[in-house]
Design a protein around this motif. Structure first.
Motif, PDB file in Angstrom:
ATOM      1  N   PRO A 116      54.233 -67.010  29.482  1.00  0.00           N
ATOM      2  CA  PRO A 116      54.898 -68.060  28.698  1.00  0.00           C
ATOM      3  C   PRO A 116      54.588 -67.932  27.205  1.00  0.00           C
ATOM      4  O   PRO A 116      53.513 -67.448  26.830  1.00  0.00           O
ATOM      5  N   LEU A 117      55.540 -68.349  26.376  1.00  0.00           N
ATOM      6  CA  LEU A 117      55.352 -68.303  24.925  1.00  0.00           C
ATOM      7  C   LEU A 117      54.942 -69.692  24.420  1.00  0.00           C
ATOM      8  O   LEU A 117      55.682 -70.660  24.595  1.00  0.00           O
ATOM      9  N   VAL A 118      53.768 -69.750  23.838  1.00  0.00           N
ATOM     10  CA  VAL A 118      53.260 -71.007  23.284  1.00  0.00           C
ATOM     11  C   VAL A 118      53.335 -70.913  21.761  1.00  0.00           C
ATOM     12  O   VAL A 118      52.819 -69.966  21.166  1.00  0.00           O
ATOM     13  N   MET A 119      54.007 -71.893  21.152  1.00  0.00           N
ATOM     14  CA  MET A 119      54.042 -71.922  19.687  1.00  0.00           C
ATOM     15  C   MET A 119      53.088 -73.016  19.203  1.00  0.00           C
ATOM     16  O   MET A 119      53.081 -74.122  19.738  1.00  0.00           O
ATOM     17  N   ILE A 120      52.263 -72.666  18.221  1.00  0.00           N
ATOM     18  CA  ILE A 120      51.299 -73.626  17.681  1.00  0.00           C
ATOM     19  C   ILE A 120      51.555 -73.811  16.191  1.00  0.00           C
ATOM     20  O   ILE A 120      51.555 -72.843  15.430  1.00  0.00           O
ATOM     21  N   GLU A 121      51.807 -75.058  15.804  1.00  0.00           N
ATOM     22  CA  GLU A 121      52.017 -75.351  14.377  1.00  0.00           C
ATOM     23  C   GLU A 121      50.741 -75.961  13.819  1.00  0.00           C
ATOM     24  O   GLU A 121      50.205 -76.921  14.373  1.00  0.00           O
ATOM     25  N   TYR A 122      50.254 -75.371  12.726  1.00  0.00           N
ATOM     26  CA  TYR A 122      49.114 -75.998  12.043  1.00  0.00           C
ATOM     27  C   TYR A 122      49.172 -75.723  10.554  1.00  0.00           C
ATOM     28  O   TYR A 122      50.024 -74.986  10.083  1.00  0.00           O
ATOM     29  N   SER A 123      48.305 -76.363   9.825  1.00  0.00           N
ATOM     30  CA  SER A 123      48.151 -76.296   8.371  1.00  0.00           C
ATOM     31  C   SER A 123      49.016 -77.322   7.638  1.00  0.00           C
ATOM     32  O   SER A 123      48.510 -78.242   7.037  1.00  0.00           O
ATOM     33  N   SER A 124      50.357 -77.144   7.691  1.00  0.00           N
ATOM     34  CA  SER A 124      51.312 -78.105   7.090  1.00  0.00           C
ATOM     35  C   SER A 124      50.898 -78.633   5.719  1.00  0.00           C
ATOM     36  O   SER A 124      50.737 -79.828   5.532  1.00  0.00           O
ATOM     37  N   LEU A 133      39.438 -80.630   2.551  1.00  0.00           N
ATOM     38  CA  LEU A 133      38.585 -80.647   3.747  1.00  0.00           C
ATOM     39  C   LEU A 133      39.372 -81.001   5.017  1.00  0.00           C
ATOM     40  O   LEU A 133      39.131 -80.434   6.078  1.00  0.00           O
ATOM     41  N   GLY A 134      40.324 -81.947   4.907  1.00  0.00           N
ATOM     42  CA  GLY A 134      41.158 -82.291   6.070  1.00  0.00           C
ATOM     43  C   GLY A 134      41.933 -81.083   6.556  1.00  0.00           C
ATOM     44  O   GLY A 134      42.051 -80.830   7.756  1.00  0.00           O
ATOM     45  N   HIS A 135      42.485 -80.297   5.612  1.00  0.00           N
ATOM     46  CA  HIS A 135      43.205 -79.073   5.977  1.00  0.00           C
ATOM     47  C   HIS A 135      42.263 -78.058   6.620  1.00  0.00           C
ATOM     48  O   HIS A 135      42.676 -77.271   7.469  1.00  0.00           O
ATOM     49  N   VAL A 136      41.009 -78.052   6.170  1.00  0.00           N
ATOM     50  CA  VAL A 136      40.045 -77.095   6.740  1.00  0.00           C
ATOM     51  C   VAL A 136      39.918 -77.366   8.238  1.00  0.00           C
ATOM     52  O   VAL A 136      40.015 -76.453   9.065  1.00  0.00           O
ATOM     53  N   ARG A 137      39.730 -78.637   8.601  1.00  0.00           N
ATOM     54  CA  ARG A 137      39.603 -78.955  10.029  1.00  0.00           C
ATOM     55  C   ARG A 137      40.892 -78.571  10.766  1.00  0.00           C
ATOM     56  O   ARG A 137      40.853 -77.977  11.851  1.00  0.00           O
ATOM     57  N   ASN A 138      42.031 -78.893  10.170  1.00  0.00           N
ATOM     58  CA  ASN A 138      43.318 -78.593  10.787  1.00  0.00           C
ATOM     59  C   ASN A 138      43.482 -77.079  11.023  1.00  0.00           C
ATOM     60  O   ASN A 138      43.826 -76.637  12.121  1.00  0.00           O
ATOM     61  N   ASN A 139      43.232 -76.294   9.978  1.00  0.00           N
ATOM     62  CA  ASN A 139      43.411 -74.843  10.087  1.00  0.00           C
ATOM     63  C   ASN A 139      42.453 -74.208  11.091  1.00  0.00           C
ATOM     64  O   ASN A 139      42.829 -73.319  11.848  1.00  0.00           O
ATOM     65  N   LEU A 140      41.200 -74.658  11.069  1.00  0.00           N
ATOM     66  CA  LEU A 140      40.212 -74.074  11.982  1.00  0.00           C
ATOM     67  C   LEU A 140      40.557 -74.418  13.434  1.00  0.00           C
ATOM     68  O   LEU A 140      40.442 -73.578  14.322  1.00  0.00           O
ATOM     69  N   ASN A 154      48.560 -66.252  27.474  1.00  0.00           N
ATOM     70  CA  ASN A 154      49.854 -66.683  26.923  1.00  0.00           C
ATOM     71  C   ASN A 154      50.247 -65.795  25.755  1.00  0.00           C
ATOM     72  O   ASN A 154      49.391 -65.262  25.062  1.00  0.00           O
ATOM     73  N   LYS A 155      51.554 -65.679  25.525  1.00  0.00           N
ATOM     74  CA  LYS A 155      52.004 -65.118  24.243  1.00  0.00           C
ATOM     75  C   LYS A 155      51.916 -66.275  23.253  1.00  0.00           C
ATOM     76  O   LYS A 155      52.309 -67.398  23.596  1.00  0.00           O
ATOM     77  N   VAL A 156      51.442 -66.004  22.060  1.00  0.00           N
ATOM     78  CA  VAL A 156      51.240 -67.093  21.107  1.00  0.00           C
ATOM     79  C   VAL A 156      51.927 -66.770  19.781  1.00  0.00           C
ATOM     80  O   VAL A 156      51.829 -65.651  19.282  1.00  0.00           O
ATOM     81  N   VAL A 157      52.636 -67.756  19.236  1.00  0.00           N
ATOM     82  CA  VAL A 157      53.205 -67.620  17.889  1.00  0.00           C
ATOM     83  C   VAL A 157      52.600 -68.728  17.035  1.00  0.00           C
ATOM     84  O   VAL A 157      52.684 -69.910  17.372  1.00  0.00           O
ATOM     85  N   LYS A 158      51.963 -68.317  15.930  1.00  0.00           N
ATOM     86  CA  LYS A 158      51.324 -69.290  15.025  1.00  0.00           C
ATOM     87  C   LYS A 158      52.278 -69.591  13.876  1.00  0.00           C
ATOM     88  O   LYS A 158      52.717 -68.673  13.184  1.00  0.00           O
ATOM     89  N   THR A 159      52.609 -70.873  13.722  1.00  0.00           N
ATOM     90  CA  THR A 159      53.543 -71.212  12.647  1.00  0.00           C
ATOM     91  C   THR A 159      52.974 -72.299  11.742  1.00  0.00           C
ATOM     92  O   THR A 159      52.053 -73.020  12.101  1.00  0.00           O
ATOM     93  N   ASN A 160      53.594 -72.371  10.573  1.00  0.00           N
ATOM     94  CA  ASN A 160      53.178 -73.318   9.548  1.00  0.00           C
ATOM     95  C   ASN A 160      54.467 -73.932   9.013  1.00  0.00           C
ATOM     96  O   ASN A 160      55.466 -73.236   8.876  1.00  0.00           O
ATOM     97  N   ILE A 161      54.475 -75.226   8.762  1.00  0.00           N
ATOM     98  CA  ILE A 161      55.631 -75.831   8.086  1.00  0.00           C
ATOM     99  C   ILE A 161      55.139 -76.333   6.735  1.00  0.00           C
ATOM    100  O   ILE A 161      54.196 -77.118   6.671  1.00  0.00           O
ATOM    101  N   VAL A 162      55.719 -75.821   5.662  1.00  0.00           N
ATOM    102  CA  VAL A 162      55.255 -76.184   4.322  1.00  0.00           C
ATOM    103  C   VAL A 162      56.144 -77.276   3.760  1.00  0.00           C
ATOM    104  O   VAL A 162      57.373 -77.151   3.713  1.00  0.00           O
ATOM    105  N   ASN A 163      55.522 -78.359   3.354  1.00  0.00           N
ATOM    106  CA  ASN A 163      56.247 -79.482   2.770  1.00  0.00           C
ATOM    107  C   ASN A 163      56.493 -79.170   1.288  1.00  0.00           C
ATOM    108  O   ASN A 163      55.687 -79.504   0.432  1.00  0.00           O
TER     109      ASN A 163
END
Length: 597
Positions: A116-124, A133-140, A154-163
């Motif tokens: 299965p392909l799992v997509m994970i969004e983090y950082s934003s 510091l909040g982003h540090v916890r999020n990214n880690l 799993n197959k993993v795709v790491k994504t980021n959505i930039v505001n």
């Protein structure tokens, strides 16, 4: 074959022979023996009382006797009430260590073709300020979770959505135009994200001064805020941006590019990366389109003022705004648009959003809306919700420029690691390059471990001083144990001792050594549990428990001075595999381990 599987088969045979009954494997409950009792695995005998027609103690006694006689893996047993504690023979433990020894990636599952392909969004991040510091916890957390999901096959795709759009960006742009005198990252020697962040703070300062001045003239706070010329200019800039004004768009692109260059440096230092980055400036129109499509299909409704809403009262929620009266989108619309693009780009089976717990409601709603709009993974989307992170001094605020900056924090951690290591004499025999690299590994390891060992759902206080301690549940303590093991292995190699591919059986092991092998074998279950619970802290605390056990063993037993040659080789092999598993566990958390310290 796993020890548990082997014993399960023997128990099934025993029950058949003793009581003439066939039992399914799931009835055989084996668990780790509690610390206060003797043994490795405990069999719960209550399920077999119907067949034995005897009391729990006698039943346990009979099954124990049968196993001791017929199962070579069992060296001994004892009975406590309805529990049969089994002691596994030394040779079985050595065989288990050999299985771990032969597998460089013990506990790690590779993804198959049809995984299965799992997509994970983090950082934003927002493009109007540097990461904090909040982003540090999020990214880690996002990075560790991605590694853990991949380690579970799993197959993993790491994504980021930039505001990268909206009024906050316009505030930085306007302040730069007004007060910047053409300053650039090159001319100022500042990282681009820091430079833009400074103008965001500058905007706020001038805006507050304007509001105060207007209030002195007798306006209320609300009136003053609405009439502030700066805020009106920022709103006008946003309108021009939305209308594709070439000048505003060019300025926006130039300033955002500065920010991205700055972000890239921060991400690189932190050791996190992304397979694909999405930008809200590209997704918000897609979201609008999807909402209008939902409106046509009758999923949503339009109010008299032209705004579009979703009625979620049937789901026990309220009415949710999706498009404002003037047609502009809200965060929810943007998330729908981003989901649409992602689904076009990847065959997603599961979507995980790493976002703070203040957004719990948002993701509850998003899940329902995506499901209504036909996204297969919408209903089961995972909001990996985490708590606030603070410093001992308290909360952080970005508008006032009192935020704990990620770059400054990482730099300070490396500096502290250097000072602490120097005081303890741990860098004495190293070149400057080696010492600097170790300070980087230890400083960042301390930061990452301290944050990742805490269950993500909890709020936490990050204490830099505590995190860098070389004793206790810290990154440096684990790294130091790893380096100590590497030092033992180097000395063994210098003395001409080689660890064979297959470790010979026939050595008598202590309970401490058997316990360590059991812990190593358990790494497979730890990785699995961290994945199924979406909880990297399980891995962090496992690594700590493992090195704590190893350090006690190291303290109580000779390794290189052991006179029995077979035992010496066994202990070296055991040490080598402890090092290997520590490196794998820390690697999944995104933490490096140094070869020397």
């Amino acid at each position: 074959m796993k020890i548990e599987d082997k014993l399960t088969a023997s128990v099934i045979n025993g029950v058949k022979e003793l009581y003439g009954a066939e039992v399914p494997a799931k009835m055989v409950q084996l668990q780790k023996t509690k610390k206060e009792f003797e043994g490795h695995l405990t069999l719960v005998v209550f399920p077999f009382l119907k067949m034995s027609k005897k009391g729990p103690e006698q039943t346990a006694q009979e099954i124990g006797e049968y196993l001791k006689k017929n199962e070579p893996a069992i060296a001994n047993y004892n009975v406590i009430k309805g529990f049969l504690n089994l002691t596994i023979a030394s040779d079985v433990w050595v065989e288990l260590l050999n299985r771990i020894h032969a597998d460089a990636q013990w506990g790690i599952q590779k993804a198959t073709e049809d995984a299965p392909l799992v997509m994970i969004e983090y950082s934003s991040p927002n493009t109007n300020k540097p990461l904090h510091l909040g982003h540090v916890r999020n990214n880690l957390l996002g990075n560790a979770l991605a590694n853990v999901m991949a380690a579970n096959g799993n197959k993993v795709v790491k994504t980021n959505i930039v505001n990268d759009r909206g009024i906050h960006i316009c505030k930085s742009m306007l302040a730069w135009l007004k007060y910047g005198n053409g300053e650039t990252p090159e001319s100022s020697g500042k990282k681009g994200d820091h430079l833009i962040g400074d103008y965001y703070v500058a905007f706020d300062k001038h805006y507050k001064a304007e509001v105060a001045e207007l209030m002195e003239k007798g306006l209320s706070k609300e009136e003053a805020e609405a009439q502030s010329p700066l805020m009106q200019e920022a709103r006008e800039m946003l309108r021009k941006w939305e209308a594709n004004d070439p000048e505003i768009r060019a300025l926006w692109k130039k300033m955002n590019d500065w920010v991205y260059a700055g972000f890239d440096e921060t991400y690189k230092m932190m050791g996190v990366s992304f397979d694909k980055i999405y930008y809200e400036s590209e997704t918000y129109l897609e979201g609008k389109e999807k909402v209008l499509e939902g409106l046509e299909k009758g999923f949503f409704y339009r109010k008299e003022d032209g705004s579009v809403w979703a009625d979620l009262t049937a789901e026990g929620l309220d009415h949710k705004l999706l498009l404002r009266a003037d047609g502009t989108s809200v965060y929810m619309t943007q998330d729908i648009g981003t989901a649409k693009l992602r689904f076009q780009d990847f065959p997603i089976n599961k979507m995980i959003y790493v976002v703070g717990n203040e957004q719990n409601y948002h993701f509850q709603v998003l899940s329902i809306l995506l499901d209504k709009l036909g996204f297969e993974w919408g209903k089961d989307l995972v909001h990996f919700s985490y708590g606030m992170v603070e410093l001992p001094e308290g909360k952080m605020k970005s508008r006032e420029g009192t935020v704990v900056d990620a770059d400054d924090l990482m730099e300070a951690m490396i500096e502290t690691a250097k000072e602490t290591s120097s005081e303890l004499g741990k860098l004495d025999d190293l070149t400057k390059e080696e010492a600097d690299d170790i300070a980087r590994i230890v400083g960042l390891g301390a930061l990452k471990y301290f944050i990742l060992k805490v269950d993500a759902r909890k709020n936490m206080t990050f204490n830099p001083k505590e995190s860098i301690d070389f004793n206790g549940n810290t990154g440096p303590f684990i790294q130091y144990t790893y380096a100590r093991i590497q030092s033992i292995l180097r000395k063994a190699a210098e003395a001409g001792i080689t660890i064979p591919a297959v470790i010979p059986t026939g050595v008598e092991l202590s309970t401490k050594e058997e316990g360590l092998i059991q812990m190593l074998a358990d790494f497979t279950n730890v990785v699995r549990q961290a994945g199924s619970d979406y909880n990297p802290s399980i891995l962090a605390n496992y690594a700590y428990d493992l090195v704590k056990e190893y350090n006690q063993f190291y303290h109580d037993f000779s390794i290189l001075r052991e006179e029995n040659e077979a035992l010496k080789v066994f202990r070296l092999a055991l040490s080598q595999n402890v090092g290997k598993i520590v490196k794998l566990a820390m690697g999944l958390l995104g933490i490096e381990v140094p070869e020397r310290m």
